[in-house]
Design an enzyme around this catalytic site. Structure first.
Site, short mmCIF file in Angstrom:
data_model
loop_
_atom_site.label_atom_id
_atom_site.label_comp_id
_atom_site.label_asym_id
_atom_site.label_seq_id
_atom_site.Cartn_x
_atom_site.Cartn_y
_atom_site.Cartn_z
CE LYS A 1 91.07 -55.53 -77.61
NZ LYS A 1 90.70 -56.58 -76.62
CB CYS B 1 82.95 -51.72 -105.99
SG CYS B 1 81.47 -51.65 -106.99
CG MET B 2 88.82 -53.09 -103.46
SD MET B 2 90.24 -53.72 -104.35
CE MET B 2 89.75 -55.40 -104.68
CG ASP B 3 88.65 -49.36 -105.59
OD1 ASP B 3 89.33 -49.63 -104.58
OD2 ASP B 3 88.82 -49.89 -106.69
CE1 TYR C 1 82.65 -55.39 -111.31
CE2 TYR C 1 83.02 -54.55 -109.09
CZ TYR C 1 83.47 -54.77 -110.39
OH TYR C 1 84.72 -54.36 -110.75
NE ARG D 1 91.02 -56.45 -68.94
CZ ARG D 1 90.42 -57.35 -68.14
NH1 ARG D 1 90.75 -57.41 -66.85
NH2 ARG D 1 89.51 -58.15 -68.62
NE ARG E 1 89.67 -64.21 -75.20
CZ ARG E 1 89.45 -62.92 -75.47
NH1 ARG E 1 88.87 -62.57 -76.61
NH2 ARG E 1 89.78 -61.99 -74.61
CG HIS F 1 88.19 -60.81 -70.97
ND1 HIS F 1 87.92 -59.47 -70.80
CD2 HIS F 1 87.97 -61.06 -72.29
CE1 HIS F 1 87.56 -58.94 -71.97
NE2 HIS F 1 87.56 -59.89 -72.88
C1 LIG Z 1 89.84 -56.08 -75.72
C2 LIG Z 1 89.86 -56.39 -74.27
C3 LIG Z 1 89.28 -55.52 -73.35
C4 LIG Z 1 88.46 -54.31 -73.75
O1 LIG Z 1 87.18 -54.73 -74.15
P1 LIG Z 1 86.04 -53.66 -74.54
O2 LIG Z 1 84.83 -54.49 -74.71
O3 LIG Z 1 86.47 -53.04 -75.82
O4 LIG Z 1 85.96 -52.68 -73.44
C5 LIG Z 1 89.44 -55.80 -72.00
N1 LIG Z 1 90.12 -56.89 -71.59
C6 LIG Z 1 90.67 -57.76 -72.46
C7 LIG Z 1 91.40 -58.95 -71.94
C8 LIG Z 1 90.55 -57.56 -73.82
O5 LIG Z 1 91.09 -58.43 -74.67
#
Ligand SMILES: *Cc1c(COP(=O)(O)O)cnc(C)c1O
Length: 380
Positions: free
Chosen positions: A35, A307-309, A260, A216, A133, A162
């Site tokens: 993601k 700064c930005m750049d 700055y 995951r 969540r 999760h």
């Molecule tokens: C982002 C995410 C993960 C991965 O988490 P990490 O800490 O980067 O391994 C796994 N499961 C869900 C639902 C997530 O949103």
């Protein structure tokens, strides 16, 4: 020469997948989470490397992310883990995506799309075991399982949860895993082909009892530590390095201020070098007057406001620092190394946000792409 470049080592990604898989029991598999454009690394090249190294699948947050992986030629449908809007689902279904599911409304809406398209859609039923969540309450799980099972075009592929504190709180993690086990027990008996998954990177590395059938992993795939430690301690290799160059050097007299608000003033006769990368590249302003860069294999302190750049570092009058010298902001140079974890600590954040924040203005370069010859060598 380049102004600001993120070099992503895909060989490191492959090593990290191998390191993760090495911790799993033989029947468990790894889904690579790509993601947010692969945590800022580039979702497509990372996804390809992860699959080459034996990741079983890919996970993303949005339908658009699933579609863009598919458009780039990654044929295996991704798991979409975030909330989705009805009008996006159809496009994602066409790519073979599966979806996380936690409400009866979603069963109805994705069911309608699947029936209209005459396409089987896989669902991963998400249980809220304490993070509060996303996810269905454990008590809602049996009804959701029945609703999916009753639909001719929907398939219960997995049940997932999760973990909120896998990096910091083993006790809460054990309690979440306990709730998950109790919730899936009746489902497991009725649906032996369904897979179960709970672990993110922290749980994969720290809680083997969380592995179930799938893990995951996101942050660990990129070689970053979910615990904000040195990733080497978990056998991980950081894939991303961030570099720039010395764009100017300037002599200062005692009392001269820089950047700055002149938040830093020279205490002696000294010299500063300008590095042309800033918060417009995702290099946080919170790093003003904090942390170092590497030039010629040595550390030099950031001085003044980012700064930005651009920002400045103090190199002193004697250092052999010249226009055009490569500057490493994350990564290795000589025997020195700056990790994303070190920068995150200075910026008051976590490594995830350091790499995710790098903007499109930072040029991405990929190394460690397997060549044809490498593949021949791999196969003897
Ligand atoms: C982002 C995410 C993960 C991965 O988490 P990490 O800490 O980067 O391994 C796994 N499961 C869900 C639902 C997530 O949103």
């Amino acid at each position: 020469m380049y102004r600001a470049r993120a070099t992503v080592d895909l060989a490191a990604v492959r090593r990290n997948i191998a390191a993760i898989r090495g911790r799993l029991s033989p029947h468990a598999a790894c889904i690579a989470v790509v993601k947010a454009d692969g945590y800022g690394h580039g979702a497509v090249p990372v996804a390809q490397a992860a699959l080459q190294a034996g990741a079983m699948g890919l996970a993303v947050t949005t339908c658009e992310e699933a579609c863009s992986l598919h458009d780039a030629g990654l044929a295996r449908g991704a798991l979409v883990m975030g909330p989705v809007l009805d009008e996006q689902v159809e496009e994602a279904v066409k790519t073979g995506a599966a979806f996380a599911l936690w409400s009866p409304e979603f069963v109805r809406s994705v069911g309608r799309v699947a029936a209209r398209m005459q396409t089987r859609v896989g669902l991963h039923l998400k249980v809220d075991t304490g993070m509060h969540r996303l996810g269905a309450a454990p008590a809602e799980v049996p009804a959701l399982v029945e609703a999916v099972a009753a639909h001719p075009w929907l398939e219960l592929t997995a049940v997932m949860t999760h973990l909120a504190c896998a990096d910091v709180d083993p006790e809460f993690t054990r309690s979440q895993l306990g709730v998950f086990r109790r919730t899936i027990e009746p489902v497991r008996r009725a649906w032996p082909q369904v897979r179960y998954h709970a672990a993110n990177s922290a749980a994969t590395l720290g809680h083997p009892s969380s592995h179930f059938d799938l893990v995951r992993c996101g942050i660990a795939v990129y070689g970053l530590s979910p615990f904000q430690h040195d990733p080497a301690g978990d056998g991980l290799s950081p894939a991303l390095s961030l570099s720039s160059f010395v764009a100017t050097v300037r002599d200062l007299e005692p009392g001269d201020g820089v950047s700055y608000s002149l938040t830093w003033k020279a205490a002696r006769r000294t010299r500063v070098a300008l590095v042309p990368i800033g918060y417009g590249d995702g290099f946080f302003r919170a790093l003003s007057n904090k942390g170092d860069v590497l030039i010629g294999g040595k550390r030099y302190a950031r001085v003044g406001t980012v700064c930005m750049d651009q920002f400045l570092v103090e190199v002193g009058r004697d250092a052999p620092v010249r226009f055009g010298d490569p500057v490493v902001l994350i990564g290795e140079q000589g025997s020195e190394r700056i990790t994303a974890e070190e920068l995150a600590a200075h910026a008051g954040t976590i490594n995830y946000e350091i790499t995710c924040s790098l903007t499109a203005r930072v040029q991405r370069e990929y190394v460690g792409v397997p060549s044809h010859t490498d593949e021949l060598e791999d196969h003897g």
